[in-house]
Design a protein around this motif. Sequence first.
Motif, mmCIF file in Angstrom:
data_model
loop_
_atom_site.group_PDB
_atom_site.id
_atom_site.type_symbol
_atom_site.label_atom_id
_atom_site.label_comp_id
_atom_site.label_asym_id
_atom_site.label_seq_id
_atom_site.Cartn_x
_atom_site.Cartn_y
_atom_site.Cartn_z
ATOM 1 N N ARG A 52 0.817 -1.224 0.000
ATOM 2 C CA ARG A 52 0.000 0.000 0.000
ATOM 3 C C ARG A 52 0.851 1.275 0.000
ATOM 4 O O ARG A 52 0.468 2.278 -0.565
ATOM 5 C CB ARG A 52 -0.941 -0.001 1.204
ATOM 6 N N ARG A 81 -7.864 -3.951 -2.212
ATOM 7 C CA ARG A 81 -9.322 -3.794 -2.096
ATOM 8 C C ARG A 81 -9.947 -3.237 -3.374
ATOM 9 O O ARG A 81 -11.167 -3.242 -3.520
ATOM 10 C CB ARG A 81 -9.654 -2.889 -0.910
ATOM 11 N N ASN A 110 -5.048 -7.259 9.897
ATOM 12 C CA ASN A 110 -5.562 -7.945 11.076
ATOM 13 C C ASN A 110 -5.383 -7.068 12.303
ATOM 14 O O ASN A 110 -4.552 -6.164 12.323
ATOM 15 C CB ASN A 110 -4.808 -9.271 11.278
ATOM 16 N N SER A 119 -16.811 -3.722 15.028
ATOM 17 C CA SER A 119 -17.934 -3.094 14.324
ATOM 18 C C SER A 119 -18.144 -3.837 13.003
ATOM 19 O O SER A 119 -17.251 -4.537 12.513
ATOM 20 C CB SER A 119 -17.631 -1.623 14.048
ATOM 21 N N ASN A 121 -18.225 -2.502 10.238
ATOM 22 C CA ASN A 121 -17.265 -1.937 9.289
ATOM 23 C C ASN A 121 -15.878 -2.562 9.459
ATOM 24 O O ASN A 121 -15.174 -2.834 8.478
ATOM 25 C CB ASN A 121 -17.185 -0.417 9.474
ATOM 26 N N ALA A 122 -15.509 -2.820 10.721
ATOM 27 C CA ALA A 122 -14.194 -3.416 10.983
ATOM 28 C C ALA A 122 -14.133 -4.839 10.400
ATOM 29 O O ALA A 122 -13.144 -5.231 9.789
ATOM 30 C CB ALA A 122 -13.921 -3.444 12.480
ATOM 31 N N LYS A 225 1.032 -8.624 16.495
ATOM 32 C CA LYS A 225 -0.332 -8.310 16.938
ATOM 33 C C LYS A 225 -0.825 -9.339 17.944
ATOM 34 O O LYS A 225 -1.430 -9.004 18.951
ATOM 35 C CB LYS A 225 -1.260 -8.211 15.735
HETATM 36 C C1 HXC Z 1 -11.361 -3.038 16.879
HETATM 37 C C2 HXC Z 1 -10.541 -1.984 14.977
HETATM 38 C C3 HXC Z 1 -9.192 -2.156 15.426
HETATM 39 C C4 HXC Z 1 -9.014 -2.812 16.689
HETATM 40 C C5 HXC Z 1 -9.153 -1.147 13.511
HETATM 41 N N1 HXC Z 1 -10.452 -1.361 13.795
HETATM 42 N N2 HXC Z 1 -8.353 -1.631 14.479
HETATM 43 N N3 HXC Z 1 -11.606 -2.425 15.696
HETATM 44 N N4 HXC Z 1 -10.113 -3.235 17.379
HETATM 45 N N5 HXC Z 1 -7.792 -3.019 17.187
HETATM 46 C C6 HXC Z 1 -11.613 -0.944 13.021
HETATM 47 C C7 HXC Z 1 -11.676 0.567 12.885
HETATM 48 O O1 HXC Z 1 -12.219 1.157 14.063
HETATM 49 C C8 HXC Z 1 -12.595 0.700 11.678
HETATM 50 O O2 HXC Z 1 -13.935 0.449 12.031
HETATM 51 C C9 HXC Z 1 -12.178 -0.472 10.799
HETATM 52 O O3 HXC Z 1 -11.539 -1.422 11.671
HETATM 53 C C10 HXC Z 1 -11.189 -0.066 9.746
HETATM 54 O O4 HXC Z 1 -10.084 0.537 10.397
HETATM 55 P P1 HXC Z 1 -9.099 1.507 9.617
HETATM 56 O O5 HXC Z 1 -7.951 1.839 10.513
HETATM 57 O O6 HXC Z 1 -9.879 2.614 8.998
HETATM 58 O O7 HXC Z 1 -8.639 0.567 8.418
HETATM 59 P P2 HXC Z 1 -7.353 0.588 7.525
HETATM 60 O O8 HXC Z 1 -6.631 1.891 7.590
HETATM 61 O O9 HXC Z 1 -7.801 0.096 6.212
HETATM 62 O O10 HXC Z 1 -6.401 -0.498 8.192
HETATM 63 C C11 HXC Z 1 -6.670 -1.873 8.046
HETATM 64 C C12 HXC Z 1 -6.259 -2.601 9.298
HETATM 65 C C13 HXC Z 1 -4.774 -2.373 9.613
HETATM 66 C C14 HXC Z 1 -6.529 -4.094 9.077
HETATM 67 C C15 HXC Z 1 -7.103 -2.112 10.457
HETATM 68 O O11 HXC Z 1 -4.389 -3.047 10.794
HETATM 69 C C16 HXC Z 1 -3.870 -2.765 8.497
HETATM 70 O O12 HXC Z 1 -3.814 -2.129 7.452
HETATM 71 N N6 HXC Z 1 -3.062 -3.777 8.635
HETATM 72 C C17 HXC Z 1 -2.161 -4.278 7.584
HETATM 73 C C18 HXC Z 1 -1.026 -5.028 8.152
HETATM 74 C C19 HXC Z 1 -1.413 -6.165 9.009
HETATM 75 O O13 HXC Z 1 -2.335 -6.091 9.824
HETATM 76 N N7 HXC Z 1 -0.729 -7.245 8.867
HETATM 77 C C20 HXC Z 1 -0.920 -8.411 9.741
HETATM 78 C C21 HXC Z 1 -1.562 -9.475 9.026
HETATM 79 S S1 HXC Z 1 -1.457 -10.864 10.037
HETATM 80 P P3 HXC Z 1 -14.999 1.640 12.365
HETATM 81 O O14 HXC Z 1 -16.292 0.949 12.628
HETATM 82 O O15 HXC Z 1 -14.456 2.368 13.552
HETATM 83 O O16 HXC Z 1 -15.017 2.491 11.126
HETATM 84 C C22 HXC Z 1 -2.428 -12.025 9.425
HETATM 85 C C23 HXC Z 1 -2.240 -13.361 10.018
HETATM 86 C C24 HXC Z 1 -3.553 -13.973 10.396
HETATM 87 O O17 HXC Z 1 -3.214 -11.779 8.606
HETATM 88 C C25 HXC Z 1 -3.398 -14.916 11.536
HETATM 89 C C26 HXC Z 1 -2.846 -14.293 12.770
HETATM 90 C C27 HXC Z 1 -3.271 -14.929 13.993
#
Ligand code: HXC
Length: 283
Positions: A52, A81, A110, A119, A121-122, A225
């Motif tokens: 990204r 996406r 994640n 949510s 949305n999440a 995480k």
């Molecule tokens: C609850 C959460 C949250 C949390 C985000 N959200 N973090 N809800 N607890 N900790 C909610 C937000 O409030 C929002 O909902 C919605 O998720 C989208 O969040 P954004 O921050 O706007 O999304 P975005 O900027 O697109 O980020 C996506 C992301 C982020 C998934 C949240 O972490 C990301 O980009 N990660 C990429 C890298 C990553 O995670 N890699 C690890 C993959 S590990 P609302 O309702 O408030 O709008 C993997 C292995 C799987 O996949 C197995 C492991 C066990």
Amino acid sequence: MPVPKSQYMSEVWRDGLFDGKVVFCTGGSGTMCSFQVRAMVHLGANACIVGRSAEKTEAMARDIETARPGSRVIGVAADVRSISSMMAAVDKCVKELGSFDFAIIGAAGNFIASIEQLSANAFQNVMNIDLAGSFNTLKAALPHLLRSASSSSKSEGKKSGTSGRVIFISATIQYTGLPMQAHAGAAKAGVDALSATVAIEMGPRGMTSNVIAPGPIEGTEGMGKLSQHNNDTALEKTIPVGRFGTVRDIADAVIYLFSDAGSFVNGEVLVVDGGAWRTGKSG
Ligand code: HXC
């Protein structure tokens, strides 16, 4: 300073294994997938990695190139996406590197959240990255993978040649269910099903599709995480082989599935987790 080879692949593979091949990889700026690509590049491939962030992806591409002097690795900023973004990323790869033989579909998002905290949305957001993102990548890459599969089978005189292969990076959390992972577990179950369908639908056209399901792999974003909610020492003790996985364990699995040795493996899930998921305590 190039990363020592022993950190990202075993000694069993021979140099030049992937000479003339190209790999397209989403999630390629992240830790786990970047090491998969690094291993492929070391063994002769050129690569296109998608992430990204343009800056992070470009920097990772330059870093991966140090695995083999003369290699070409391009970094492309795109969002899985968006189908149009993935079509543009694939076009850029083909324009710069000619075509591609392999795709690693690894981009994922994640976080740790209970169903009550999650949510709608999440939930949708993670489904969009992990599941719809995998479909979008596949959809954009498919014509090129089919073309590679067809030309390699013709030139090698086989029903399925050494090109036109896809690997989806999934997980093991969906097998048992893991608290705080409803969103990622549901998405990864979908990814497994998607790969199985690709295997059967595209197998007759020379393609193979498989899943690699990593367990807890040290030093990765996913582990970072999970660690927020886990005692790592206690978790490590639950793994039958007595250690966390490494990025090398996963890269070795990728090399196997993309090599000639993996040519009859199709529609499979290769779990690389030291036996962890069978204990029911893998997260
Ligand atoms: C609850 C959460 C949250 C949390 C985000 N959200 N973090 N809800 N607890 N900790 C909610 C937000 O409030 C929002 O909902 C919605 O998720 C989208 O969040 P954004 O921050 O706007 O999304 P975005 O900027 O697109 O980020 C996506 C992301 C982020 C998934 C949240 O972490 C990301 O980009 N990660 C990429 C890298 C990553 O995670 N890699 C690890 C993959 S590990 P609302 O309702 O408030 O709008 C993997 C292995 C799987 O996949 C197995 C492991 C066990």
